[in-house]
Scaffold this active site. Structure first.
Site, PDB file in Angstrom:
ATOM      1  N   ASP A 195       4.730  -3.064  -2.259  1.00 53.37           N
ATOM      2  CA  ASP A 195       4.982  -1.868  -1.452  1.00 53.37           C
ATOM      3  C   ASP A 195       5.299  -2.258  -0.010  1.00 53.37           C
ATOM      4  O   ASP A 195       4.526  -2.945   0.641  1.00 53.37           O
ATOM      5  CB  ASP A 195       3.720  -0.993  -1.539  1.00 53.37           C
ATOM      6  CG  ASP A 195       3.797   0.282  -0.705  1.00 53.37           C
ATOM      7  OD1 ASP A 195       4.873   0.585  -0.167  1.00 53.37           O
ATOM      8  OD2 ASP A 195       2.771   0.980  -0.615  1.00 53.37           O
ATOM      9  N   HIS A 368      -0.506   3.926   2.374  1.00 52.65           N
ATOM     10  CA  HIS A 368       0.231   2.677   2.162  1.00 52.65           C
ATOM     11  C   HIS A 368      -0.305   1.567   3.060  1.00 52.65           C
ATOM     12  O   HIS A 368      -0.747   1.805   4.179  1.00 52.65           O
ATOM     13  CB  HIS A 368       1.717   2.891   2.432  1.00 52.65           C
ATOM     14  CG  HIS A 368       2.354   3.896   1.530  1.00 52.65           C
ATOM     15  ND1 HIS A 368       2.912   3.558   0.321  1.00 52.65           N
ATOM     16  CD2 HIS A 368       2.514   5.234   1.653  1.00 52.65           C
ATOM     17  CE1 HIS A 368       3.395   4.649  -0.259  1.00 52.65           C
ATOM     18  NE2 HIS A 368       3.154   5.678   0.530  1.00 52.65           N
TER      19      HIS A 368
END
Length: 555
Positions: A195, A368
């Site tokens: 990610d 995130h």
């Protein structure tokens, strides 16, 4: 010479963009697919509801698909599922209990879905699908039951992190399984797909628990109604609002269709804990004093049809913002949504509400990983090859640079685009032949029937307007029955542009008279002549180019 089989990895979405996540892995005659997400339309996609990946490759090889695996339950990872099931039957879906619950709830809204099966897994489980063994690793995110995947293949182990962060004090007490990442790193990892969304942010992402402490402070001092807008799928955030409400003797009501859908599934499956006497129906909020009311709603991004937007514009049937209300926007604007969010904040202030958003207090944290967390994962996994994943090009590029700083050779780092194919052997990786990819646009019930040509026309109409010319012509002589009829929409107001309209009619009449004199009976050519002559006239007079639609009627 016998060709050595390669593992092929093909992102069908999620590269150079945020959302629309979908990745296919193929080894010989076995394919697994990870995620089936949607994206929201860009500003130039006029009238489009959502965007999903192009699955032409999967439809062509559907007999090889062994499973569709989900990392977690956010829309950008599950939202395209109904449209995939309509086009490919016999799919076996695998995900966590919450993820599969949200998918099943979504599928109820759709008809004519192909046959499919499902399996529910938990962190630590391993399953075999054809040539692949998939292990599910628990990671922290802004929704419970999020997984990273360790995909063991005949050429080596691939780790796809999915969306994650390293939260050392998570709400559910389940920290990202760093020990398992370290074990896999010690065993040897062929490639890491990680990610990249927050790679440009230094340090570590703030813990979700810090947001809860801010809510406790807000609730303790507020004497009016509290309205919290958040993403419906951020179950941990919703739980923290509920906790603060219960601690301060407040009732909780949910508003917004997606909020009601997600919270009902989460409560049914045990992911949301709320006392029975705390939860009330939205229509009953006026039966309680203002200092006992909390409303949790959608609309943190300023979406026009969301609960908060309708409250701010007096269009909500049950809630109207009033003096003394406290509105908390528990999110950060997604790039491109800043103007919409600012508009809502201004409307709320105009109605006398107090507004708290992320710039004023710690009412939001990302799901995130920031740069520090990504470096930690790289250090634990020690991959031979690295592919930055999930992000726009600037995120992917910066993540690639960071991986090189962490010791991955530059030639072992690959920045992919949607539709690329990356082929792996045990020792090497290289780009292969691309697969079909792109955006499939959903407009109402239409799937993929709106393409670039239609969008171009919509843009033309939006920017320049429309002029329709209706001409009645005698079938036998080709002469006009009467003067042309002109209809203008979005170009000029006819009643205030009499001189322009008269000139336009004269242009049409002159064009038709020339055609009659030349005995032209080709209506297609005649329409084209009218369009060209009128376009030149209008541009000369207005410097604008409306869409022109000539209509010829034979009488």
């Amino acid at each position: 010479m016998v060709k050595t089989p390669h593992l092929k990895v093909m992102p069908l979405g999620g590269m150079n963009e945020i959302g629309k996540n979908m990745t296919a892995y193929q080894y010989e005659d076995d394919i697994i697919v990870v995620d089936a997400g949607l994206a929201f339309p860009d500003d130039d996609m006029l009238g489009i509801d959502i965007v999903i990946p192009d699955i032409t490759f999967l439809k062509k090889h559907q007999d090889k698909i062994r499973g569709l695996i989900y990392t977690h339950g956010h829309e950008d990872h599950i939202g395209a599922t109904p449209y995939v099931l309509k086009q490919i039957s016999g799919i076996h879906m695998v995900g966590s209990k919450l993820t599969m619950g949200l998918i099943e709830n979504k599928l109820k809204e759709h008809k004519n879905l192909g046959k499919h099966t499902k399996a529910i897994v938990k962190a630590g489980d391993k399953i075999e699908l054809g040539a692949f063994e998939i292990e599910f690793i628990h990671v922290s995110h802004s929704i419970p039951d999020a997984f990273s995947l360790a995909i063991k293949t005949p050429v080596g182990t691939i780790i796809q992190t999915g969306d994650f962060k390293v939260d050392f004090t998570p709400i559910d007490g389940k920290m990202t399984d760093l020990a398992r990442f370290a074990q896999l790193g010690a065993e040897g990892v062929l490639a890491l797909f990680a990610d990249s969304t927050n790679v440009e942010r230094p340090g570590f992402t703030m813990s979700e628990r810090n947001v809860g402490e801010t809510f406790d402070e807000i609730f303790h001092h507020c004497e009016g109604r509290i309205i919290v807008a958040s993403f419906s799928s951020n179950v941990h955030r919703v739980q923290q609002v509920i906790n603060s409400a219960m601690a301060n003797g407040r009732k909780v009501a949910f508003a917004g269709r997606s909020m009601l859908n997600v919270t009902s599934v989460a409560m049914e499956l045990g992911y949301l804990a709320v006392a029975e006497d705390t939860l009330i129906d939205l229509k009953d909020i006026d039966r309680y004093p203002d200092n006992e009311i909390t409303i949790i709603t959608t609309g943190s991004q300023g979406e026009p049809m969301s609960g908060l937007s309708r409250m701010a514009t007096n269009e909500h049937r049950q809630v109207e913002i009033r003096q003394g209300d406290l509105v908390v926007l528990s999110s950060s604007p997604i790039p491109g949504n800043e103007k919409s969010v600012t508009r809502i904040i201004n409307l709320l202030y105009e109605k006398g509400a107090n507004v708290i958003y992320n710039e004023l207090a710690d009412v939001h944290t990302s799901g995130h990983a920031c740069e520090g967390e990504l470096k930690l994962i790289h250090a634990l996994v020690k991959p031979k090859f690295f592919v930055p994943f999930h992000g726009e090009y600037n995120h992917l590029r910066r993540h690639a640079q960071m991986a090189e700083e962490m010791g991955v050779p530059g030639e072992n780092i690959f920045i992919m685009r949607t539709g690329d194919t990356l082929e792996f052997s045990r020792l090497h990786a290289k780009f292969g032949k691309p697969v079909p990819s792109g955006n499939v646009m959903i407009d109402g019930l239409g799937v993929g029937d709106v393409g670039n040509v239609v969008l171009r026309d919509r843009k033309h109409l939006a920017e320049d307007g429309l002029m329709i010319v209706v001409v009645a012509i005698r079938k036998d002589t080709g002469e006009m029955v009467n003067a042309p009829d002109i209809i203008s929409r979005g170009f000029v107001y006819v009643r205030e542009s009499e001189e322009l309209m008269n000139g336009a009619r004269d242009t049409i009449v002159n064009t038709l008279n020339k055609a009659i004199a030349q005995n032209v009976r080709d209506w297609t050519g005649l329409k084209s002549s009218i369009r060209d002559a009128l376009r030149s006239y209008l541009y000369e007079k207005t410097r604008r180019s409306p869409m022109i639609l000539p209509v010829i009627i034979e009488v």
